[in-house]
Write an enzyme that holds these catalytic residues in place. Structure first.
Site, PDB file in Angstrom:
ATOM      1  N   GLU A 183       1.977  -5.603  10.498  1.00 20.90           N
ATOM      2  CA  GLU A 183       1.605  -4.192  10.629  1.00 20.90           C
ATOM      3  C   GLU A 183       2.629  -3.551  11.561  1.00 20.90           C
ATOM      4  OE1 GLU A 183      -0.891  -2.819   9.018  1.00 20.90           O
ATOM      5  OE2 GLU A 183      -1.988  -4.580   8.278  1.00 20.90           O
ATOM      6  N   HIS A 214       0.867  -1.171   0.000  1.00 22.27           N
ATOM      7  CA  HIS A 214       0.000   0.000   0.000  1.00 22.27           C
ATOM      8  C   HIS A 214       0.910   1.228   0.000  1.00 22.27           C
ATOM      9  CE1 HIS A 214      -3.318  -2.654   1.925  1.00 22.27           C
ATOM     10  NE2 HIS A 214      -3.464  -2.590   0.600  1.00 22.27           N
ATOM     11  N   GLU A 224       1.644   3.342   3.105  1.00 24.10           N
ATOM     12  CA  GLU A 224       2.149   2.659   4.299  1.00 24.10           C
ATOM     13  C   GLU A 224       3.648   2.470   4.105  1.00 24.10           C
ATOM     14  OE1 GLU A 224      -0.286  -0.842   4.780  1.00 24.10           O
ATOM     15  OE2 GLU A 224      -2.140   0.315   4.654  1.00 24.10           O
TER      16      GLU A 224
END
Length: 956
Positions: free
Chosen positions: A340, A142, A145
């Site tokens: 993450e 992404h 990110e």
């Protein structure tokens, strides 16, 4: 390190390489451990039928001890956000500065034509080393990110600068091939904004598609068109034997593991077969990041979120159909998790050092996990060669992995004892027990025995194999080109300078004649016929003995231009022909392939249509048909009853060509799609050898960078994507009657696949170079594949070849022997029973094993004279006949004796009758008629009276 007695030859440098290990004080407990790249034999498993059974276990530690006191690795000192240009320069700089342990390459391009760079870090970075696992990190999927992107650049710097001085880094680099992709979505990054906490700007690619919802999914159908970045990554993963991977994201702080969704599309725990392994590797990362392991990472932004131990099952958190991590696990050997890295998606540059401090130990610890479980090599017990694509399965876990090209494998497992089975087509499976310890890799090697080894005990049932030195050389070459990077190296070693352009029919003919003039010893030009407008349809033969029959060599034909508006295939075949000719005598592999194969190239069947077609017309039908307005691919009918009219001259030329040669394989190039199709074009429900046809199509697609990921979507014609392995039955693409493919199958007895080279029918000439690069390896793979399958010769005991013998494979596939008694047929890997039948001879049965990486061994079938009569053995029939004749003679003798005895008795009666006749004459005057009759009645009263009375009546 010192090397003694180095020999130096006059006029030639002697290569001498040194690999030095860093000196570390053993008292500190930090001696680096290394493993060799040769196949391990420490845990050698042999089937129980063998007398020897070696089951030694070697444990390879994966997590090094704590760093010695006082040792400080070198950390990055400069932290900033890198845009695309800055990132590219950074990668090039470190590749140049640390060239001995780095290799920079691109797996493809983004929508906006930015390179998708990957940096390899390893002690031998350019090639896969036997026994060394492949690991990868992917960042910035992404675009907004960004923490993962910067951490991976920091990691590249850390590994490079600490190699040779830090034992942990040195051990990882020496024993792992580490692939790092800093940015999978460089286009999205360029529009993202620093300081973005939880926004979406730059998240998607420049076509506005979420790349982590763009992969084929096991539970739902992804309808969005596959993006270039997705296709590139899928091809990359299919081309490398990755074992473990992490996809770095942002917006939370947790390790997310498969599955990301399920068939119900609900948010609940979706357990994968390797759930325990995923938990282990996920926790290995989270435990090294204290804030992540705490489980309450983003209390200000997401106060309700809690992740126990800093890990969570993907679907339990929220469903992600089309995610990359699930596709990795389901479609490759690779176990992938999604990490993450922080609550803020695009933090300020000044915060980047803190992210490095929180994650650098976790990044290293996660890489160590690739060395857990079991690993080893699956090899052939006869020749010790590695077996590619063998299956490694673990009892109780419904997920198998396969061996790499050289037979090496890696299987991640949690500590415990497992029943592990290695199996491969044509081999006896072997199951053994292996105990896995924590943070250690158990080395388990398998040697598999062929189902039908070539030995005297099986001489009556197993095919006899003979190999001349030339056969052995070819056998070795085919195996080399089928394994590991063989074809890739051949492509690189046969590069020729070329300038692509479209050629009209007149120029095409001149080009072919030029090849025959420049390479007369290996080329011959055949005129097959003429088009409606009297243009020549030509076939170029390439062989070491062109125009001479060599029935023992397989024949392959490449055909293009059946539709004049799709000329890409024509130009690719012309370049293919030129490349083969130019490399003959220079490249040993090409030379051997040409010497052992008869190659026929027909660049254009429809020159009239080509003359009418126009460049840059991606979907125009102009030039599709011949000058009579006929689609030639709908005009191939073998039965005259099916024809509505006389065949077109182009069709007639190809029909004669197909039927007059015993081809083993045909490859046709067309356009307007990106897929490989296999027979039939007509709606046939059952195809006896469909598995083989599909296998041949998959071989081509596997060697094409865009086809095998399965994305075949074409926006210009509405063709849908998501085609598994990039192959499909032709009728599903466009069903029609009278195709050349179907005719080749039914009347030429030759399998034919059709390669659709691209969505655009007639792209611009400047795209031909790219199309050639995409198809060259696949075209060469067909020259390799045509030497596989089953081949042999049928003859009688005297050595006389038998032409026209019928060969059945597994009682379904049927072929006939040609001139010299030779036969050859391509089949998918497996074990085959061969039944040979010829009139006047006894039928013969053989068995043979076909693999995906070996050339067809020569099967010799020798016939005996057929001694059977009415289906029974001659000896039995003769014995029965002799017994019957004996019985018949005896019966005749008995009947003759009986009849003879009866005849003697009758003769005696008549003799006595004649003896008394004289007496009757003497006494006729003495006695009356009554007294005479009375005397006769008394004399013969016990005999049959009818005959005597008649005789007597006649007498008087």
């Amino acid at each position: 390190m010192a090397v003694n007695s180095v020999q130096v030859i006059d006029g030639k440098p002697t290569e001498l390489n040194f690999t030095l290990q860093p000196f570390v004080n053993e008292a500190a407990g930090r001696t680096p451990q290394t493993t060799t790249s040769s196949p391990s034999t420490s845990h050698l498993i042999i089937p129980m039928t063998k007398t020897s059974n070696i089951t030694q276990i070697q444990a390879v530690p994966t997590t090094p001890p704590f760093l010695p006191s006082g040792h400080q690795p070198t950390h990055p000192k400069e932290f900033r956000h890198h845009n695309y240009a800055d990132m590219e320069l950074f990668l090039r700089k470190y590749n140049s500065e640390f060239s001995s342990i780095t290799h920079l390459y691109s797996i493809g391009r983004s929508v906006q034509d930015r390179e998708l760079y990957v940096m390899v870090i390893s002690d031998n970075p350019n090639v896969h080393e036997h026994g060394e696992p492949e690991f990868k990190y992917v960042g910035n999927m992404h675009g907004n990110e960004v923490v993962g992107r910067e951490l991976l650049l920091n990691l590249i710097e850390y590994l490079c600068r600490n190699y040779g001085t830090d034992p942990e880094v040195t051990q990882l680099v020496n024993n792992t091939r580490i692939h790092i992709m800093p940015s999978m979505n460089p286009d999205g990054y360029e529009v993202a904004v620093e300081g973005d906490v939880k926004g979406y700007k730059g998240r998607n690619n420049s076509n506005d598609y979420d790349l982590n919802r763009n992969f084929p999914d096991q539970f739902v159908t992804i309808t969005e068109p596959r993006q270039p970045e997705t296709i590139a990554v899928m091809s990359w993963l299919k081309s490398n034997p990755f074992v473990l991977s992490a996809n770095l994201h942002g917006g939370s702080l947790v390790v997310n593991y498969p599955f990301d969704d399920d068939k119900d599309e609900l948010s609940h725990y979706s357990r994968s077969p390797d759930d325990a392994v995923f938990k282990q590797v996920a926790k290995a990362y989270s435990q090294e990041n204290p804030l992540m392991y705490k489980g309450h990472p983003c209390e200000d932004l997401y106060p309700e979120e809690y992740f126990k131990d800093g890990i969570i099952n993907g679907a339990q958190w929220y469903t992600v159909p089309g995610g990359m991590q699930d596709w990795n696990y389901v479609n490759t050997n690779c176990f992938e998790v999604t990490i993450e890295l922080g609550c803020v998606k695009y933090p300020l540059a000044k915060e980047l050092p803190a992210y490095w401090e929180q994650n650098w130990r976790a990044l290293l610890q996660f890489m160590h996990q690739v060395h857990t479980g079991i690993k080893g090599t699956v090899s052939d017990d006869r020749d010790r060669m590695g077996i590619p694509n063998a299956t490694i399965s673990v009892e109780g876990i419904d997920h198998y992995i396969t061996t790499a090209h050289a037979g090496d494998y890696w299987r991640l497992l949690v500590p415990g004892t497992y029943a592990v089975t290695a199996s491969a087509d044509g081999y006896i499976p072997v199951t053994i027990y292996a105990t896995v310890a924590k943070d250690q890799a158990e080395v388990v090697d398998f040697r598999l025995t062929r189902l039908h080894p070539d030995n005297n005990a099986h001489a009556s049932t197993v095919a006899q194999l003979t190999q001349s030195p030339s056969d052995r050389e070819l056998y070795s070459l085919i195996k080399e080109l089928s394994l590991d990077q063989g074809l890739e190296q051949l492509v690189k070693s046969t590069a020729t300078g070329n300038s692509f352009r479209y050629r009209r029919p007149k120029d095409l003919e001149a080009f072919l004649r030029g090849l025959t003039l420049n390479f007369p010893q290996i080329t011959s030009l055949h005129r097959l016929g003429q088009s409606v407008e009297f243009r020549n349809i030509l076939a170029l033969e390439i062989s070491n003995n062109p125009a001479e029959p060599e029935p023992s060599e397989p024949k392959i034909r490449f055909v293009a231009g059946i539709h004049g508006n799709a000329p890409v295939g024509t130009e690719l075949l012309l370049e293919f022909a030129a490349s083969l000719c130019i490399n003959y005598g220079k490249n040993p592999a090409i030379t051997k392939l040409i010497n052992e194969t008869r190659i026929f190239i027909v660049p254009s069947i429809n020159p009239d249509g080509r003359e009418q077609a126009a460049e840059k017309k991606c979907s125009s039908n102009q030039g599709l048909t011949n000058s009579n307005g006929k689609d030639l691919d709908k005009m191939f009918f073998g039965n005259s009853s099916q024809r509505l009219s006389e065949p077109e001259p182009e069709t007639k030329a190809m029909i004669n060509f197909i039927q007059s040669n015993d081809f083993s394989l045909s490859v046709t190039l067309d356009g307007g799609a990106l897929v490989v199709t296999y027979p039939y074009d007509k709606p046939v429900h059952i195809v006896n050898n469909e598995a083989t046809l599909k296998y041949l199509a998959k071989v081509y697609a596997k060697n094409h960078p865009k086809m095998h990921p399965g994305d075949t979507a074409c926006s210009n014609n509405g063709q849908m994507g998501n085609v598994p392995d990039g192959v499909m039955k032709a009728a599903k693409l466009q069903s029609h009657m009278g195709s050349m493919k179907d005719f080749s199958m039914d009347f030429g007895h030759c399998p034919e696949i059709t390669v659709y080279t691209g969505c655009c029918l007639f792209p611009a000439a400047n795209q031909l170079g790219t199309l050639w690069d995409e198809n060259k390896k696949a075209l060469l793979s067909m020259l390799v594949e045509v030497h596989k399958g089953v081949r042999g010769v049928v003859r009688d005991r005297s050595g006389k070849p038998i032409v026209g013998a019928t060969i059945f494979l597994n009682a379904t596939v049927k072929i006939s022997t040609s001139e010299g008694g030779y036969f050859h047929i391509l089949v998918h890997p497996g074990t085959y029973g061969i039944d040979a039948i010829a009139e006047g001879y006894q039928s013969q049965h053989k068995e043979v094993v076909v693999t995906s990486y070996e050339a067809a061994a020569s099967v010799i079938i020798e016939f005996d004279i057929d001694n059977s009569i009415f289906g029974l053995q001659r000896e039995f029939v003769v014995a029965c006949a002799a017994a019957a004749m004996t019985a018949l003679v005896l019966t005749a003798c008995i009947i003759w004796c009986v009849c003879s005895a009866k005849s003697d008795r009758q003769k005696d009666g008549f003799h006595r009758l004649r003896q008394h006749r004289d007496d009757y004459d003497d006494e006729i005057h003495l006695n009356s008629m009554g007294s005479k009759k009375s005397l006769l009645a008394h004399e013969f009263q016990d005999e049959s009276e009818s005959d005597e009375e008649t005789l007597y009546a006649n007498k008087i």
